[in-house]
Enzyme design. Structure first.
Site, PDB file in Angstrom:
ATOM      1  N   LYS A  70      45.415  42.197  39.224  1.00  0.00           N
ATOM      2  CA  LYS A  70      44.224  43.043  39.400  1.00  0.00           C
ATOM      3  C   LYS A  70      43.286  42.537  40.508  1.00  0.00           C
ATOM      4  CE  LYS A  70      43.968  45.237  34.900  1.00  0.00           C
ATOM      5  NZ  LYS A  70      43.061  45.649  33.837  1.00  0.00           N
ATOM      6  N   ASN A  91      42.467  48.534  38.983  1.00  0.00           N
ATOM      7  CA  ASN A  91      43.585  48.937  38.120  1.00  0.00           C
ATOM      8  C   ASN A  91      44.260  50.226  38.583  1.00  0.00           C
ATOM      9  OD1 ASN A  91      41.873  50.967  37.216  1.00  0.00           O
ATOM     10  ND2 ASN A  91      42.321  50.637  35.057  1.00  0.00           N
TER      11      ASN A  91
END
Ligand code: NAP
Length: 290
Positions: A70, A91
């Protein structure tokens, strides 16, 4: 039906083989009648840059990014939304008109979804845990106008980093789980969110599956809403105990589905799918596993 024109969306992470995203996203894509499928793309750390760059050149419409990438994907994106920058976590990626990756984070919106019609001004919330999900949850609690946020954690170091990151902008305090104040704080809270993984395991007795053990919960009041980010088992031991005490409870399927709806909307420039389409597919998949 998959044809020669079908394009795809994918989830990049390591591991990804237990992800429920293909179930909820493919149900939504089918509902919307789009000629797109959603697949998982397991990827080793050393391959991340070449895989994500190569996907720009083929019929991939967008990606979800999960643990442990991420943060790493920031370097691969030309446009990053303010919320992803703030959380330091991405994300969702989509190809923009220059065929470069634009990025965002849909976790905050996903978390807020089941709470969005409630008034939390002058209210107190408690976050359990100080990891990655706690960061999105705290940002969401700020957006929901909580006047007081307490983060309770066993980890002194990550707790103090988290509080310093959010410090001075809101009334937020960090407390260790063995602090004497804990019982009073639990009694006072209007909303408690579990962001620890405790409760995920179905092994052990009910008490071992409660974050910080049974005594931690002795002062829980019926006025408190208890929100567990864990979605399997359903309900968790914490939500069972909370229901017994008369609390309103929210399970992790709400956030999982709502962040998925927001990702799909980002990829399709605003298409919305009813919550139940994805949620029903998810629950059906749980029922089939039993
Ligand atoms: P993470 O970054 O590893 O953070 C977990 C936090 O929980 C850390 O503060 C950790 O403390 C603490 N913790 C771990 N084991 C504990 C224990 N036995 N007792 C007390 N505290 C403990 O994980 P994450 O990414 O934040 O995810 C946390 C949970 O949220 C996972 O179960 C995940 O599946 C769930 N989640 C759900 C959704 C959803 O859409 N529903 C979204 C995101 C996350 P230490 O640092 O000391 O280990």
């Amino acid at each position: 039906m998959i044809t020669s024109k079908t394009s795809f969306l994918g989830l990049i992470g390591n591991p990804v083989n237990h992800s429920l995203s293909p179930i909820i996203q493919n149900a939504a894509l089918q509902y919307l009648g789009l000629d797109i499928i959603y697949i998982t793309i397991p990827c080793k750390s050393e391959d991340l840059f070449s895989v994500v760059n190569s996907l720009k050149k083929i019929n991939c419409k967008g990606l979800n990014i999960t643990i442990p990438y991420k943060e790493k994907v920031f370097d691969l994106c030309t446009n990053v939304s303010p919320i992803a920058n703030k959380l330091k976590a991405i994300n969702t990626l989509k190809l923009n008109s220059d065929r470069e990756w634009s990025a965002t984070n849909t976790d905050v919106d996903g978390f807020i979804y089941p709470l969005k019609f409630l008034d939390f001004s002058k209210k107190h919330s408690i976050v359990l845990g100080s990891g990655g999900a706690a960061r999105s949850v705290i940002e969401a609690l700020k957006n929901l106008n909580f006047s007081k946020i307490t983060v309770i954690s066993r980890n002194k170091k990550s707790l103090s980093v988290l509080i310093n990151n959010f410090g001075n902008t809101h009334s937020i305090q960090g407390v260790l789980n063995n602090d004497d104040k804990v019982n009073n704080l639990i009694e006072d809270a209007n909303l408690i969110i579990n962001t620890t993984p405790v409760g995920m395991k179905t092994l052990g007795n009910e008490e071992e599956r409660l974050p910080f053990g049974k005594n931690f919960w002795q002062s829980l009041s019926p006025k408190t809403i208890v929100y567990d980010l864990i979605y399997n088992p359903r309900p968790t031991a914490l939500l069972k105990l909370s229901e017994k005490k008369g609390c309103l409870t929210i399970d992790g399927t709400q956030m999982l589905v709502a962040q998925g709806i927001k990702s799909l909307s980002f990829w399709t420039d605003g298409l919305e799918v009813p919550f139940e389409i994805m949620h029903n597919a998810l629950i059906k998949s749980f029922d089939q596993k039993i």
